[in-house]
Enzyme design. Structure first.
Site, short mmCIF file in Angstrom:
data_model
loop_
_atom_site.label_atom_id
_atom_site.label_comp_id
_atom_site.label_asym_id
_atom_site.label_seq_id
_atom_site.Cartn_x
_atom_site.Cartn_y
_atom_site.Cartn_z
CB CYS A 282 -37.62 -92.15 52.57
SG CYS A 282 -38.04 -92.02 54.33
NE ARG B 193 -33.22 -91.17 48.82
CZ ARG B 193 -32.77 -90.07 48.12
NH1 ARG B 193 -31.69 -90.24 47.33
NH2 ARG B 193 -33.56 -88.98 48.38
CD1 TRP C 36 -32.64 -92.53 58.35
CD2 TRP C 36 -33.92 -90.63 58.43
NE1 TRP C 36 -31.89 -91.52 59.42
CE2 TRP C 36 -32.67 -90.56 59.58
CE3 TRP C 36 -34.77 -89.72 58.55
CZ2 TRP C 36 -32.68 -89.35 60.40
CZ3 TRP C 36 -34.64 -88.42 59.32
CH2 TRP C 36 -33.62 -88.25 60.24
CG ASN D 14 -37.62 -88.74 50.64
OD1 ASN D 14 -37.29 -88.41 51.89
ND2 ASN D 14 -36.88 -88.25 49.69
N GLY D 15 -39.98 -87.13 52.84
CA GLY D 15 -40.13 -85.87 53.09
C GLY D 15 -40.94 -86.02 54.34
CD GLU E 279 -15.12 -85.85 57.79
OE1 GLU E 279 -15.89 -84.87 58.12
OE2 GLU E 279 -15.32 -86.75 57.04
CE LYS F 15 -17.00 -89.83 57.98
NZ LYS F 15 -16.91 -88.82 57.13
CD GLU G 186 -20.77 -90.25 59.58
OE1 GLU G 186 -19.87 -89.79 58.67
OE2 GLU G 186 -21.92 -90.40 59.20
CG HIS H 235 -9.46 -71.54 76.63
ND1 HIS H 235 -9.07 -70.66 77.38
CD2 HIS H 235 -8.76 -71.57 75.55
CE1 HIS H 235 -8.04 -70.03 76.87
NE2 HIS H 235 -7.91 -70.68 75.72
CE LYS I 268 -23.00 -90.83 50.71
NZ LYS I 268 -21.68 -90.64 51.37
#
Ligand code: AGP
Length: 606
Positions: free
Chosen positions: A2, A27, A74, A98-99, A479, A483, A486, A502, A601
């Site tokens: 947010c 954000r 968000w 925000n929170g 990584e 990538k 997302e 396994h 972000k």
């Protein structure tokens, strides 16, 4: 998560709020809203989706007013729709948040009993009604403090009042909030990046503090309603670094500038003449360190995984790595002889910050590796090693990952040198390799640019992909998978190549893309055997290696030939094709590159 903006001015603030919200969209981007004081009343406008939609609403039905707050959301509590979008207003106050308010259900019931009618499913609306209620009895600062004391959880707030119609108020606990000083106007922002086009004079609120902005004054108060003084910081002027330039999106810019950001970072830490590393008054004597614990989230955590291999290889110090959201709640035994290193691009990630806070409360040694040096994590750790990557705006972290790995590697070599666990010859060789790294990155970027677009097409006919590597290539496999997930919303797994048999080998079927990372290292032959096991079961292999001559590339669909480099640095080059692969698959699928669905972000909530 947010984005919040607030402006107290002597002229209309709408356009500056919209421009700042566009900057803050990284954000959160599921809905947006603005409130101003118009003719003495609160005027609120909200929409679902992006700030562009809000701009269209304002074009048809303009808002004016010299005081305003804005928000990009968000979603945490309540679906992303117009009603749940912020601000949340009563007749008396308007709030952006925000929170997360953890006790919102209990507070809501109590407020409903008092007759307050809730419109949204959000946790934020309780703040609106609590403030409205306390303002009946208390003055401005007291009413805010009474409200804050009622709330459990984390928040950064921007608030407008009908009664105090010349002020914008801000408050925080847990979530960051910056305050900016401008000519004839003052600002609130959930980060300084949003304020940078308007001012470089910033103060950061600390937990429990309140700020009251008018167009020509800012007052700060503590939780006891007492006025306090705060320091003003002057931010560096790196506005241009945060622009896209000729690139289509921030992510392609950020991938393609990695040779430059790595060069800058090498220059900051490496004394090229003396062949030495400078850690600038690093306050912790490496000889006293019994153990190093590396902590981060997501991509930052992957850089910690890579660092574990380096530290174990180059030093004799035991290393532990941890995901911050696990570390903060586990019963960890914290020791004064250990060094706790926190890795974070934004420096605002709530879980990483909470893990740091736990360490601070237990008075153990802390160090942070961050990109944003003004961030909460940087300001609260004993020592900061910046990665010097410049603003990273794309939600998918790219150049910051490279910078985090670089600083961790530099730290490992320097600690090893001080502890005399590395020979001078080896130390200098490693430094020479580091100096050559930016050019090799440039070469890799040029080479990959021509190939990856073709490879990406194979990923359009699949529901998933697997990334495999051993040793240092394992964190890069993690990584690469993150990538791809997302950005392109494809299911992807990163695995240590030796673990396939396994269980995950059962996933291999005709045509499944499997990316094999096989640099010239001690695992090479073993990784190639694992590759053959994948090929034998119909997997479509994309091999990334710098040991071309030794590979029998028969039945390998694509081979990417990376430039040769020292064993420890191959991971930097291997990362680039994986970033570009995720980028091109997402582009072919028309996904939003800089703003992938459901993400943001800066993850400032748990
Ligand atoms: C990476 O592409 C992510 N979007 C995410 O995993 C990120 O690395 C994580 O949220 C940690 O962020 P930080 O580095 O700002 O702490």
């Amino acid at each position: 998560m947010c984005g919040i903006i607030g402006i107290a001015s002597n002229k209309s603030v709408t356009s500056n709020i919209i421009q700042s919200l566009k900057k803050l969209e990284y954000r959160g981007y599921d809905s947006a809203g603005i409130a101003t004081i118009l003719n003495g009343n609160i005027d609120e406008k909200k929409c679902t989706g992006r700030v562009d939609n809000l701009e269209k609403i304002l074009f048809k039905n303009p808002s004016s007013g010299s005081l305003g707050i804005g928000h990009v959301r968000w979603a945490t509590h309540g679906v992303p729709n117009q009603v749940n979008a912020h601000p949340h207003s009563s007749e008396e106050v308007s709030v952006v948040h925000n929170g997360i308010i953890e006790n919102s259900n209990v507070l809501k019931k109590n407020l409903e009993k008092k007759g307050y009618k809730f419109k949204s499913q959000t946790d934020t609306e309780v703040i609106t009604f609590l403030l409205t209620d306390f303002l009946k009895e208390y003055d401005l600062v007291e009413a805010i403090n009474k409200t804050l004391k009622t709330l459990n959880g984390s928040f950064a707030l921007g608030i407008l009042f009908k009664k105090y119609n010349n002020v914008v108020a801000g408050a925080r606990r847990g979530s960051p909030l910056a305050v900016g000083y401008g000519p004839n106007e003052n600002y609130l922002g959930s980060d300084s990046y949003a304020l940078k086009s308007m001012t470089n004079k910033i103060t950061y609120l600390d937990d429990g503090e309140i700020c009251i902005l008018t167009n020509n004054k800012i007052d700060f108060y503590n939780s006891e309603n007492k006025k306090i003084n705060k320091k003003i910081l002057i931010l560096s002027n790196d506005k241009n670094l945060a622009e896209k330039g000729d690139y289509k999106d921030f992510m392609s810019k950020e991938i393609n500038e990695q040779n430059t950001t790595i060069k800058t970072c090498v220059k900051e830490y490496v004394d090229q003449l003396r062949k030495d590393i400078n850690l600038y008054n690093f306050p912790i004597n490496p000889l006293d360190i019994k153990k190093i614990v590396l902590i981060g989230c997501g991509t930052a955590y992957h850089s910690c995984v890579a660092a574990k291999y380096w530290f174990e290889e180059i030093t004799n110090i035991p290393i532990e790595i941890d995901v911050a959201s696990e570390f903060r709640y586990r019963k960890v035994n914290l020791h004064k002889e250990n060094l706790y290193i926190f890795v974070s691009q934004s420096g605002e990630t709530a879980d990483t910050f909470a893990a740091l806070d736990l360490c601070k409360k237990n008075k153990v040694k802390t160090c942070s590796i961050v990109n944003v040096v003004e961030s909460s994590i940087a300001r609260n750790s004993d020592f900061v090693l910046p990665i010097h990557a410049g603003p990273e705006i794309g939600v998918a972290s790219t150049k910051a990952f490279m910078g985090q790995m670089l600083v961790l590697y530099i730290l490992a070599i320097k600690i090893s040198e001080i502890r005399k666990e590395i020979s001078r010859v080896d130390y200098e060789k490693k430094i020479n390799d580091l100096i050559k790294l930016p050019d090799l990155i440039k070469k890799t970027l040029n080479y990959c640019g021509n190939h990856i677009q073709i490879i990406a097409k194979d990923f359009l006919q699949t529901n998933g992909a697997i990334f495999l590597g051993r040793g240092l290539s394992f964190p890069i496999a993690l990584e690469g998978a993150l990538k791809l997930k997302e950005l392109s919303y494809l299911h992807a797994e990163g695995y240590p190549a030796g673990e396939m048999k396994h269980g995950p080998l059962a996933l291999i079927e005709e045509g499944l893309p499997v990316v094999i990372l096989a640099p010239k290292d001690r695992y090479f032959e073993k990784t190639i055997s694992n590759m053959q096991e994948v090929i034998a079961r119909g997997g479509k292999v994309i091999l990334i290696t710098n040991e071309i001559n030794k590979v029998i590339s028969e039945n390998v669909r694509f081979t990417l030939e990376m430039p040769e480099t020292g064993e420890h640095l191959a991971v930097f080059l291997m990362t680039i094709p994986l970033q570009l692969l995720a980028y091109h698959v997402a582009s072919l699928k028309n996904c939003d590159i800089d703003k992938p669905r459901n993400l943001a972000k800066s993850v400032t909530v748990e």
